[in-house]
Scaffold this active site. Structure first.
Site: not given
Ligand code: ARG
Length: 462
Positions: A280, A293, A158-159, A26, A320, A288, A113, A328, A286
């Site tokens: 454009s 948008e 309205t509408h 991650s 967890y 735009n 965690n 995230k 144009k």
């Molecule tokens: N990268 C993990 C997350 O974002 C961190 C927590 C990992 N905890 C674990 N027990 N593997 O959730």
């Protein structure tokens, strides 16, 4: 096979399959949490020292190492390693390289965690405040532009059909009300982001004498979260943040759609500034409205991100689970998207030109006064339903004969109802339509002036 080198590799013989590493890492996105991770680690370090789990010398070594890492992150020299899964292990490993074995004391009584839950909550708190600031800027601009256009009339719809005339200030202040409620939603959420997960450990707390109150206070939380399992398992703060972002983004899409419509040749109510428009590549004539948008379209991401996290959480048992790593990207994306939308909408509104003449021409459509004529009869004691029917007939007759209803004489009016006491032009006008609506929340100048004062005062208090 080589021995597993991971910080958790004690019981492992083999190292992780590279495919698995690539699949589960991650670090590409959770590096966004680096600042908060360091903040959390500093608080944890100080607390470990104050409860006697690390010495003052060890504490200083840890803090110096964290300072050094912070510097590296700031100047872009931090050596990220995708093999180290996430930001937490990247920072921990780097600390080991910088200060040696004592770095191993940082993770005392802490799990990733509670660490990730803490980092993420700190991120949500800071971003929540940033969004509130951007919401305030946009409201300020809308209020400012409303102030300029208190006497600009346009049809209210309205509408998507012309309905009744309103002041442009009244129209834009309606959006201010919406944005004010959006702000209130973020503010209210802030109260629920006030509890520190740090010290909850993996899920059940710690056998060590941690002081959760100390870390909570140092990190600016109101108090430690009272249940260690809830601390590491819950993501409803993130969920609510995504919901608030989605609602706000949808609101911006409505404002954006009006700019798209109003800047079209069919309306010509506003002209976007060159700086907030695009051309454009093929059609030289144009100009735009790409900015509104895109704002209109980006609400889709925010809705999608909410649904993503709801789906991740649905049916997830305590506490967890690695599923939670998927919390995230939706949150970062919604936050960045919403901040961007708020900023460009503010710029577009600030810089656009209002074509007051075209708005006025449309507002002068005499058919917009039909309701007012019905209400004249109501004032004479005619039941509203009857008055509606009478004016409906009058409108139909005018349309058939291609007549402007405000030109009808008294005798022509009386053919439709004997209670009319004056020719139409003495009874109804654009000016009257605006000024007679002087109740709370109406479009009369006095009502709009009051609304402006309220909006400004509220913004100051926010
Ligand atoms: N990268 C993990 C997350 O974002 C961190 C927590 C990992 N905890 C674990 N027990 N593997 O959730």
């Amino acid at each position: 096979m080589t021995k597993n080198q991971k910080p958790w590799g004690g019981r492992f013989e083999a190292s992780t399959e590279p495919l698995v590493e690539r699949f589960s890492t991650s670090i590409e996105f959770d590096r966004e949490l680096a600042r908060f991770d360091i903040r959390g680690s500093r608080a944890h370090t100080r607390m470990l020292c104050s409860v006697g789990l690390v010495s003052q010398d060890e504490r200083d070594q840890l803090l110096n190492g964290l300072d050094q890492i912070e510097k590296e992150l700031q100047d872009g020299t931090f050596p990220f390693d995708a093999g180290l899964e996430d930001i937490h292990m990247n920072i921990e490993a780097r600390l080991g390289k910088l200060i040696g074995a004592v770095s191993g004391k940082l993770h005392t009584g802490r799990s990733r965690n509670d660490q990730v839950a803490t980092d993420f909550t700190l991120y949500l708190r800071e971003t929540n405040l940033l969004i509130q600031e951007k919401l305030r800027d946009l409201q300020e601009t809308l209020i400012q532009r409303s102030q300029e256009h208190i006497d600009t009339a346009l049809p209210g719809y309205t509408h998507m059909q012309r309905a009744q005339p309103v002041r442009l200030a009244h129209h834009w202040l309606a959006h201010v009300e919406v944005l004010h409620r959006d702000t209130q939603r973020f503010k209210d959420l802030f109260k629920r982001l006030a509890f520190s997960p740090l010290g909850a450990g993996a899920l059940a707390g710690s056998t060590l004498p941690l002081n959760r109150e100390e870390t909570s206070a140092e990190l600016g939380f109101d108090a430690p979260n009272v249940n260690s399992m809830d601390s590491v398992a819950s993501r409803d703060g993130a969920l609510e943040f995504l919901a608030d972002c989605a609602i706000c983004a949808v609101h911006l899409s409505r404002l954006a759609e009006e700019l798209v419509l109003w800047s079209s040749s069919e309306f010509e109510f506003v002209e976007l500034s060159d700086a907030y428009s695009t051309g454009s590549s093929l059609m030289p004539q144009k100009k735009n409205p790409d900015v509104p948008e895109l704002v209109r379209a980006k609400s889709g991401r925010c809705i999608g991100n909410l649904v993503t996290l709801l789906t991740v959480l649905k049916g997830l048992p305590l506490t967890y689970n690695r599923d939670l790593q998927e919390d995230k990207e939706p949150v970062f994306d919604s936050a960045d998207t919403l901040v961007g939308c708020l900023e460009v909408m503010e710029g577009a509104l600030k810089s656009l030109t209002v074509q007051t003449g075209n708005m006025l021409k449309a507002a002068e459509d005499p058919m917009l006064l039909a309701t007012d004529l019905a209400e004249i009869l109501v004032r004479e004691g005619v039941p509203f339903r009857e008055a509606h029917e009478v004016i409906g007939k009058l409108v139909a007759d005018c349309l058939k004969r291609d007549l402007d209803p405000t030109t009808l004489s008294l005798s022509e009016m009386r053919k439709f109802h004997p209670s009319f006491a004056a020719p139409a032009k003495d009874l109804i006008s654009l000016e009257k339509a605006l000024e007679l609506r002087d109740g709370i929340g109406g479009t009369a100048r006095s009502s709009v002036e009051k609304a402006l004062i309220t909006a400004k005062k509220r913004l100051k208090e926010d």
